[in-house]
Motif scaffolding. Structure first.
Motif, PDB file in Angstrom:
ATOM      1  N   LEU A 188     108.607  40.961  77.203  1.00  0.00           N
ATOM      2  CA  LEU A 188     107.107  40.765  77.884  1.00  0.00           C
ATOM      3  C   LEU A 188     107.043  40.515  79.335  1.00  0.00           C
ATOM      4  N   ALA A 189     108.061  39.679  79.881  1.00  0.00           N
ATOM      5  CA  ALA A 189     107.970  39.611  81.265  1.00  0.00           C
ATOM      6  C   ALA A 189     108.169  41.085  82.122  1.00  0.00           C
ATOM      7  N   THR A 198     101.188  49.669  79.438  1.00  0.00           N
ATOM      8  CA  THR A 198     102.268  48.990  78.578  1.00  0.00           C
ATOM      9  C   THR A 198     101.516  48.530  77.378  1.00  0.00           C
ATOM     10  N   LYS A 199     100.311  48.711  77.375  1.00  0.00           N
ATOM     11  CA  LYS A 199      99.237  47.843  76.328  1.00  0.00           C
ATOM     12  C   LYS A 199      99.847  48.263  74.877  1.00  0.00           C
ATOM     13  N   GLU A 200     100.330  49.273  74.492  1.00  0.00           N
ATOM     14  CA  GLU A 200     100.700  49.397  72.972  1.00  0.00           C
ATOM     15  C   GLU A 200     101.972  48.798  72.978  1.00  0.00           C
ATOM     16  N   GLU A 201     102.840  48.939  73.624  1.00  0.00           N
ATOM     17  CA  GLU A 201     104.258  48.063  73.812  1.00  0.00           C
ATOM     18  C   GLU A 201     104.051  46.659  73.769  1.00  0.00           C
ATOM     19  N   ARG A 202     103.193  45.987  74.671  1.00  0.00           N
ATOM     20  CA  ARG A 202     102.954  44.695  74.661  1.00  0.00           C
ATOM     21  C   ARG A 202     102.390  44.212  73.215  1.00  0.00           C
ATOM     22  N   LEU A 209     106.901  38.988  67.991  1.00  0.00           N
ATOM     23  CA  LEU A 209     106.792  37.623  68.303  1.00  0.00           C
ATOM     24  C   LEU A 209     106.285  36.501  67.285  1.00  0.00           C
ATOM     25  N   SER A 210     105.029  37.052  66.889  1.00  0.00           N
ATOM     26  CA  SER A 210     104.465  35.878  65.710  1.00  0.00           C
ATOM     27  C   SER A 210     105.154  35.989  64.581  1.00  0.00           C
ATOM     28  N   ILE A 211     106.031  37.180  64.157  1.00  0.00           N
ATOM     29  CA  ILE A 211     106.830  37.425  63.033  1.00  0.00           C
ATOM     30  C   ILE A 211     107.933  36.283  63.147  1.00  0.00           C
TER      31      ILE A 211
END
Length: 257
Positions: A188-189, A198-202, A209-211
């Motif tokens: 993420l950093a 990097t919208k799709e990768e983010r 992360l939510s999982i």
């Protein structure tokens, strides 16, 4: 003193064409290499370019240096890009024998053409191949090579973030949760360097992360992560499902069941 590449009526034009193709300004390309004025003169064919500077330009543009002198470079790049797509398709079809053959062919062409900028694709495709075959050890080995590559142009950055997500999924399967969380935080950093590119990768990072947070019962962090998904790649229905699951489990915890 650096060797100078003689004035060439095509090198500057090719630098400018590639720069505009990827949406990079004169200032962005010149930064850390030379002045904007010097780059402008190079592009206009008024100033020769040194080997050292041309190497730096080619790295920033994610373009082999041969692109500026090899008349057949476009044809070679098309061959390699076709090979990349072919391998992806074969992986999707689980045609493992053909995948191995095409990976070998791809590597040979990279070496023959001397286009080292495509080596990151070779490492990444090997990683995904072994991941799909459930050989986590080999997959991790290749994917770590991807994230440890030095060049951080936009193309490589996106592949690196995909590799981060893939390794995080491996570590999650192996219940290495804290390592997986730390890895995604690093990803993420890294993605903050070019958030619009990097919208799709983010989106994938936030979804994963939510999982992970959901798995360890950190519901507030899970909810925050899933709400950061902007649906560039993830379907809204998927995020809504996770959202509802988080709220449901959080309510159960609060009710003391």
């Amino acid at each position: 003193m650096s060797n100078q590449i003689p004035r060439h009526n095509n090198i500057g034009e090719r630098i400018r064409a590639k720069r505009k193709e990827i949406g990079m300004t004169l200032g962005e390309l010149a930064k850390g290499i030379c002045s904007v004025g010097k780059l402008s003169n190079i592009e206009n064919g008024n100033t020769p370019v040194s080997n050292q500077d041309l190497n730096k330009f080619s790295e920033k543009l994610n373009t082999p240096i041969s692109y500026f002198s090899d008349p057949k470079i476009n044809e070679k790049l098309r061959v390699l890009d076709y090979q990349i797509q072919k391998i992806k398709d074969l992986i999707g079809l689980k045609q493992w024998h053909y995948v191995e053959k095409e990976l070998s062919t791809f590597k040979n062409k990279i070496d023959t053409y001397q286009i080292k900028s495509r080596d990151i694709d070779y490492q990444f495709l090997n990683g995904i191949y072994y991941l799909r075959k459930n050989n986590n050890k080999k997959a991790e080995e290749y994917l770590l090579k991807v994230i440890n590559m030095e060049e951080n142009n936009n193309y490589n950055l996106r592949l690196k973030l995909k590799a981060y997500n893939a390794i995080a999924s491996i570590w999650f399967d192996e219940k290495r949760i804290s390592k997986s969380l730390n890895l995604l935080d690093r990803a993420l950093a890294l993605s903050n360097e070019s958030p619009t590119i990097t919208k799709e990768e983010r989106d994938n990072i936030y979804f994963n992360l939510s999982i992970l947070y959901l798995y360890i019962g950190s519901y507030s962090k899970a909810l925050k992560s899933i709400n950061n998904v902007h649906h560039h790649l993830i379907y809204p229905l998927e995020t809504e499902y996770i959202n509802l699951l988080i709220r449901y489990l959080e309510n159960i915890k609060n009710w003391g069941y």
